[in-house]
Design an enzyme around this catalytic site. Sequence first.
Site, PDB file in Angstrom:
ATOM      1  N   GLU A 104     -11.122   3.681   7.347  1.00 53.21           N
ATOM      2  CA  GLU A 104     -10.010   4.404   7.936  1.00 53.21           C
ATOM      3  C   GLU A 104     -10.797   5.559   8.386  1.00 53.21           C
ATOM      4  O   GLU A 104     -10.939   6.016   9.375  1.00 53.21           O
ATOM      5  CB  GLU A 104      -8.899   4.842   6.672  1.00 53.21           C
ATOM      6  CG  GLU A 104      -8.097   6.083   7.060  1.00 53.21           C
ATOM      7  CD  GLU A 104      -7.381   6.567   5.801  1.00 53.21           C
ATOM      8  OE1 GLU A 104      -7.963   6.326   4.707  1.00 53.21           O
ATOM      9  OE2 GLU A 104      -6.319   6.997   5.955  1.00 53.21           O
ATOM     10  N   HIS A 136       0.827  -1.173  -0.024  1.00 53.91           N
ATOM     11  CA  HIS A 136       0.151  -0.197  -0.028  1.00 53.91           C
ATOM     12  C   HIS A 136       0.798   1.060  -0.066  1.00 53.91           C
ATOM     13  O   HIS A 136       1.130   1.990   1.069  1.00 53.91           O
ATOM     14  CB  HIS A 136      -0.940  -0.341   1.267  1.00 53.91           C
ATOM     15  CG  HIS A 136      -1.932   0.828   1.447  1.00 53.91           C
ATOM     16  ND1 HIS A 136      -3.400   0.739   1.427  1.00 53.91           N
ATOM     17  CD2 HIS A 136      -2.126   2.334   1.316  1.00 53.91           C
ATOM     18  CE1 HIS A 136      -4.132   1.798   1.193  1.00 53.91           C
ATOM     19  NE2 HIS A 136      -3.167   2.734   1.292  1.00 53.91           N
ATOM     20  N   HIS A 196      -9.821   1.584  -0.338  1.00 54.98           N
ATOM     21  CA  HIS A 196      -9.797   2.027   0.949  1.00 54.98           C
ATOM     22  C   HIS A 196     -10.962   2.024   1.856  1.00 54.98           C
ATOM     23  O   HIS A 196     -12.156   2.535   1.109  1.00 54.98           O
ATOM     24  CB  HIS A 196      -9.222   3.359   0.594  1.00 54.98           C
ATOM     25  CG  HIS A 196      -7.784   3.601   0.496  1.00 54.98           C
ATOM     26  ND1 HIS A 196      -7.253   3.281  -0.801  1.00 54.98           N
ATOM     27  CD2 HIS A 196      -6.881   4.430   1.308  1.00 54.98           C
ATOM     28  CE1 HIS A 196      -6.172   3.619  -0.661  1.00 54.98           C
ATOM     29  NE2 HIS A 196      -5.774   4.289   0.331  1.00 54.98           N
ATOM     30  N   ASP A 202       1.859   3.938   3.058  1.00 45.03           N
ATOM     31  CA  ASP A 202       1.092   4.992   2.685  1.00 45.03           C
ATOM     32  C   ASP A 202       1.553   5.885   1.704  1.00 45.03           C
ATOM     33  O   ASP A 202       1.497   6.120   0.577  1.00 45.03           O
ATOM     34  CB  ASP A 202      -0.151   5.547   3.462  1.00 45.03           C
ATOM     35  CG  ASP A 202      -1.364   5.848   3.201  1.00 45.03           C
ATOM     36  OD1 ASP A 202      -1.866   5.312   2.239  1.00 45.03           O
ATOM     37  OD2 ASP A 202      -2.302   6.147   4.109  1.00 45.03           O
ATOM     38  N   ASP A 203       2.067   6.983   2.450  1.00 46.32           N
ATOM     39  CA  ASP A 203       2.556   8.227   1.859  1.00 46.32           C
ATOM     40  C   ASP A 203       3.728   8.687   2.761  1.00 46.32           C
ATOM     41  O   ASP A 203       3.836   9.710   3.449  1.00 46.32           O
ATOM     42  CB  ASP A 203       1.667   9.393   1.838  1.00 46.32           C
ATOM     43  CG  ASP A 203       0.378   8.771   1.112  1.00 46.32           C
ATOM     44  OD1 ASP A 203       0.256   8.932  -0.062  1.00 46.32           O
ATOM     45  OD2 ASP A 203      -0.652   8.592   2.065  1.00 46.32           O
ATOM     46  N   HIS A 216       1.110   4.803  -2.248  1.00 42.84           N
ATOM     47  CA  HIS A 216       0.584   5.859  -3.338  1.00 42.84           C
ATOM     48  C   HIS A 216       1.861   6.553  -3.828  1.00 42.84           C
ATOM     49  O   HIS A 216       2.511   7.114  -3.310  1.00 42.84           O
ATOM     50  CB  HIS A 216      -0.430   6.897  -2.633  1.00 42.84           C
ATOM     51  CG  HIS A 216      -1.562   6.455  -1.949  1.00 42.84           C
ATOM     52  ND1 HIS A 216      -2.684   6.441  -2.583  1.00 42.84           N
ATOM     53  CD2 HIS A 216      -1.559   5.979  -0.842  1.00 42.84           C
ATOM     54  CE1 HIS A 216      -3.511   5.848  -2.038  1.00 42.84           C
ATOM     55  NE2 HIS A 216      -2.894   5.462  -0.570  1.00 42.84           N
TER      56      HIS A 216
HETATM   57  N1  ADE Z   1      -4.363   9.056  -0.888  1.00 45.27           N
HETATM   58  C1  ADE Z   1      -3.328   9.072  -0.452  1.00 45.27           C
HETATM   59  N2  ADE Z   1      -3.251   8.785   0.526  1.00 45.27           N
HETATM   60  C2  ADE Z   1      -4.428   8.320   0.874  1.00 45.27           C
HETATM   61  C3  ADE Z   1      -4.990   7.901   2.238  1.00 45.27           C
HETATM   62  N3  ADE Z   1      -4.423   7.638   3.199  1.00 45.27           N
HETATM   63  N4  ADE Z   1      -6.262   7.546   2.102  1.00 45.27           N
HETATM   64  C4  ADE Z   1      -6.906   7.934   0.935  1.00 45.27           C
HETATM   65  N5  ADE Z   1      -6.453   8.366  -0.310  1.00 45.27           N
HETATM   66  C5  ADE Z   1      -5.239   8.587  -0.159  1.00 45.27           C
HETATM   67 ZN    ZN Z   2      -3.893   4.764   1.103  1.00 45.40          ZN
END
Ligand code: ADE
Ligand code: ZN
Length: 321
Positions: free
Chosen positions: A191, A9, A188, A268-269, A11
């Site tokens: 969350e 996961h 997703h 994630d990011d 992005h």
């Molecule tokens: N796009 C990038 N990070 C995200 C996240 N944690 N949840 C939803 N969309 C995203």
């Molecule tokens: Zn995500």
Amino acid sequence: MTLKKIELHLHLEGAAPPSFIRGLAARDGVDLPRIFDAQGRYIYAGFADFLRVYEAATALIRTPADYAHLVGVALEQCAEQGAIYVELFVSPEFCGGADLPAWRDYLAAMTEAAEVLGAQGVDSRAIVTPIRHRGSERARWSAICAAETAGGWVTGFGLGGDETVGRPQDFAWSFDCAREAGLGLTCHAGEWAGPQSVRDALALGVTRIGHGVRAIEDPALVARLAEQAITLEICPVSNIALGLYPDWRSHPISRLADAGCRVTVSTDDPPFFHTTLTREYDRLAETFGWTEAEFTAMNRWAAEAAFCDDATRQRLLAALG
Ligand code: ADE
Ligand code: ZN
């Protein structure tokens, strides 16, 4: 921790270091949007603002060559963390406006970059990702892009973006289109929306849930996730940085694992949340006492859930030991 790792996961734009974004702004002579603090780190207040900052940074990544460069940077960062296999969320909506001929150009450039890193030991696949808050109509175009380019690097389809907007079932057409093209499915959920969103995602036929942590609020759902061997793509630091949980102790990952759910760990990011795969593993070891055996079991679940061919899966399982 020097373990071999799998990341399910991540992005793509969310893996762009601030220096990458600043370099593009300087190259193109455009003013930097207000997305960095005085130390040059991404700054945002909560999830909605995070998405605004994410898209403002993304707007500076323009050409297929930019995207290819970013794939190389992202996978190199993963390699430094011991990742041997990575799935990247990529969005046709960002890559040419979900226009199929443009998407093919972006995809060709990204695939070439991914192959270079593959030869260096980090295998990867792409999960085509519509952006939920842009609506289900635009998602259909992404689904068509995904279906038309399925196979090769593109092996999955998922839904990202603002979970508080619309419902997963609004995207049923897109998920059906992706499934018929043979793509693996994830979404997703759980969350920013509660347990019902996880149930709604399961109704789309997904085998994995992005995050899914709020399933913990519904014991019957937790039991169902365990029973159906649904894989959760959990990103603990993301959840804490965005304020979903106040600290590591209150994060439900360990309780979900104890209840028999297939938990996996991703970032994630990562530059947005000042995290790395290694940092996530180290905090899990410190907070919950997880050992190498637990991390290996988790990575084996990740390999089993990966959107890849069986030969790749067997190779990953052998490498994980
Ligand atoms: N796009 C990038 N990070 C995200 C996240 N944690 N949840 C939803 N969309 C995203
Ligand atoms: Zn995500």
